[in-house]
Design a protein around this motif. Sequence first.
Motif, short mmCIF file in Angstrom:
data_model
loop_
_atom_site.label_atom_id
_atom_site.label_comp_id
_atom_site.label_asym_id
_atom_site.label_seq_id
_atom_site.Cartn_x
_atom_site.Cartn_y
_atom_site.Cartn_z
N ASN A 2 -4.00 -11.13 0.34
CA ASN A 2 -3.65 -12.59 0.07
C ASN A 2 -2.03 -12.99 -0.21
OD1 ASN A 2 -4.37 -15.18 -0.61
ND2 ASN A 2 -6.28 -14.80 -1.70
N LYS A 3 -1.49 -13.42 0.43
CA LYS A 3 -0.08 -13.86 0.11
C LYS A 3 0.05 -15.17 -0.37
CE LYS A 3 2.54 -10.74 3.35
NZ LYS A 3 1.27 -10.00 3.86
N GLN A 220 2.81 -8.92 -5.36
CA GLN A 220 1.83 -8.31 -4.25
C GLN A 220 1.14 -7.21 -5.05
OE1 GLN A 220 1.97 -10.33 -1.08
NE2 GLN A 220 -0.20 -9.86 -1.65
N LYS A 221 2.05 -6.22 -5.94
CA LYS A 221 1.40 -5.14 -6.45
C LYS A 221 0.70 -5.41 -7.50
CE LYS A 221 5.27 -1.83 -6.04
NZ LYS A 221 6.40 -1.66 -6.66
N PHE A 223 -0.91 -8.40 -7.72
CA PHE A 223 -2.19 -9.24 -7.42
C PHE A 223 -3.12 -8.18 -6.94
CE2 PHE A 223 -4.61 -11.16 -3.87
CZ PHE A 223 -5.04 -12.05 -4.49
N ASN A 224 -2.62 -6.93 -6.12
CA ASN A 224 -3.45 -5.94 -5.71
C ASN A 224 -4.22 -4.96 -6.84
OD1 ASN A 224 -2.63 -6.67 -3.32
ND2 ASN A 224 -1.43 -4.79 -2.80
N ALA A 225 -3.49 -4.81 -8.02
CA ALA A 225 -4.06 -4.19 -9.17
C ALA A 225 -5.07 -5.01 -9.82
CB ALA A 225 -2.87 -4.00 -10.38
N LYS A 226 -4.77 -6.46 -9.92
CA LYS A 226 -5.86 -7.19 -10.64
C LYS A 226 -7.19 -7.13 -9.66
CE LYS A 226 -2.92 -10.78 -11.51
NZ LYS A 226 -2.51 -12.30 -11.34
N THR A 227 -6.87 -7.39 -8.35
CA THR A 227 -7.90 -7.68 -7.47
C THR A 227 -8.78 -6.30 -7.15
OG1 THR A 227 -6.81 -7.77 -5.68
CG2 THR A 227 -7.36 -9.95 -6.61
N ALA A 228 -8.36 -5.06 -7.58
CA ALA A 228 -8.76 -4.07 -6.92
C ALA A 228 -10.12 -3.54 -7.70
CB ALA A 228 -7.57 -2.59 -7.08
#
Length: 228
Positions: A2-3, A220-221, A223-228
């Motif tokens: 998701n960008k 992005q990092k 965001f990815n950590a939050k949604t992992a």
Amino acid sequence: MNKPIIMFDMDGTLLDLAFDDLIWNHKLPERHALTHKCSLEQSRATLYEFYQEHKHTLSWYSSNYWTSKVGVDVLKLQYEFQDKIAPRQGCFELLDHLKQQGYRCWLMTNADLASLNLKLENVNLRHYFEVIVSSEEIGYSKEFIEFWQIVQEKYPFDPAQTFLIDDTAPVLQGAGKFGIENLITILQPSTLNAPRNALELNYPAIQNLTELEPYLDQYQKEFNAKTA
Ligand SMILES: [Mg+2]
């Protein structure tokens, strides 16, 4: 993945504000003095008073308004010097990169439609943007929270997943109040002026536009950590 949506200001952000400096601070006073047969000092004083009165309002950004107020065709004046319109450093490099990476880019300008068209006729930016908005169409300048509310009604977006890059602090404040979370400013909006002191700016500042890329990677990092 998701960008975020990347919103850009035009003058002083993607384009060198030197052109606008030239028009508003040099050519307009000269032309005004010539038209009204007064001294350059008198012109500067009169225009300065107008500028102070209208700063950050829609009138400030309206060529028509200035034409009627000062008796000089301001749009025509801008066309006369259009060869001076130039991108800021890293402009195309960044936009090409974002396009390649699949980012959605929006152009959000306080320039009126006529000045926006003039700029886009001279610098080939249009095709990079999914959405292009002039505050003239919205009825509020970007400094006002209403601008962002109306834009969001027309073009739904999540302010928490949006970047705004803009050289004007009151614009970033308005956008921040609305809820846009990622706000970035520009160190040197005009090549006619020295860079500003990053320590005195309230937002992270970039010089070459490609310096935005690490901020996006970081986002992005996280965001990815939050949604992992
Ligand atoms: Mg600007």
